[in-house]
Scaffold this active site. Sequence first.
Site, short mmCIF file in Angstrom:
data_model
loop_
_atom_site.label_atom_id
_atom_site.label_comp_id
_atom_site.label_asym_id
_atom_site.label_seq_id
_atom_site.Cartn_x
_atom_site.Cartn_y
_atom_site.Cartn_z
N ASP A 118 39.72 46.71 49.20
CA ASP A 118 40.70 46.70 50.27
C ASP A 118 41.37 48.06 50.40
OD1 ASP A 118 41.95 46.18 47.74
OD2 ASP A 118 43.77 45.54 48.77
N GLU A 181 44.03 44.47 45.95
CA GLU A 181 44.78 45.37 45.08
C GLU A 181 45.97 46.01 45.80
OE1 GLU A 181 45.99 49.10 43.11
OE2 GLU A 181 45.12 48.86 45.11
#
Length: 487
Positions: A118, A181
Amino acid sequence: MLLLYILSLLTSQAYLSPVTKDALFQYIDDHQNDYIQRLKDWVAIESDSSDPSKRNQLQHMMQVTKDYILQLGGNVEMAELGEQEYSPGRKLHLPPVILAEFGNDTNKPTVCFYGHMDVQPAKKEDGWITEPYTLTEKDGNLYGRGTSDDKGQVLALLHAVESIKKIGLPVNVKLFIEGMEEVGSQGLEQLVEEKKNTFFSNVNYIVVTDTPWLSVKPGITYGARGNCYFLIEVKGARRDLHSGGFGGTVYEAMSDLIYLLDLLVDVKGKILIPGIYEDVLPLNEQEKELYKGLEFNLDELQADTGVQTFLHNTKEELLMHRWRFPSLSIHGIEGGFSGSGTKTVIPAKVIGKFSIRQVPNMNPSVVEKQVSDYLENKFSERKSPNKMKVNMVIGAQPWLANMNEPQYLAARKAVKRVFNIDADMIRAGGTIPIAKNFEEVLGKSVMLLGIGGPDDAPHGQNEKISKFNYIEGTKLYASFMQELTSF
């Protein structure tokens, strides 16, 4: 193809280095255009984990990553994490975590690499010189969201696995790749706990591939500060009031809050909370020596940040206060009026936000009590009738590893082999919760071996990774896996 390189090197009079090294590095050099194209394809996927409208793209990014690992010959499990409550009454599926494995030879060590797919939000109008989701090569750099944090670093690792598999993996490799994350890794700690006796049971070493170097010189990260994040809430009237009708007649919540925030840290950065420095790990002579040899340029830092004067004048002092001493930063105020223009409101409730980056051997629960006791005493002295509440919403612990563990020694040898220089042993001023979580839950050696540059702007505009770091970093990961077999 790699076998042909080996044969040609064996018959070459110019051959001096170990054949596996030369053949491996040549293979990587010859495939760098493929590696850049794959990064371009991955950057184009807008896997912003903070934007619910892009959750499908994030899910697609995890599937693309899985497909490439399968293409490389890995075994893959997609571990589901369930749902995320994004807002009251609204839930989104969390992206699965990739658990992958290459090799299962009990005679070889097993190293598990962690990374994430991400990215942070990015818009061209925020000040990007390029389209953030279009990889652009300029002046030896590869610009685009995720190039450094963390798609580029994960891809460098996967390309290293691809190249080294041609001559045989020297170690067993496991991959632990998530997709949340950037927004707190929801569900990850529970998954680590659930998998500790299965997926992680035979893991000897854990390497995080999500960190930058301190300078152009390669660095190996062995420690990071923790983070205690606080909210101070001050409540006054039942509703917001007009300053024309009530200014000068009420105890204002905003004034109380600013008073409290001003008592947290002095102008030189010293934290004013009693006892806060008592548990800080003492500085010894051996550690002092480490700072002297680090490559770090204050002038370059000033030019990059626009900061004219830092709190400390020497490289050693600045790095120590950035890495191994606690710091307190005030982040903002919620409530009242903060938009453009003018509005004469007296807010009824305001919330101040600040954090303390704590270091070994500071304990978040002790820090929480020290902060609460101090602010409550100071607010009592002010004798305001308003209500004040302190709440610690994050209590991430610091992390510090032993630099003489085998994987650190192997990483140093790999840096020397690829770059022909000794690595800088560095720490991170920020917080890396997953490193501490891996260490505590699994009891494994953890190391941060990233390939990001010091000016990559991973969370800002114009994020990039240099082409040099991207390709040579691939060689670094491959060499590390080879060097690990000698320990």
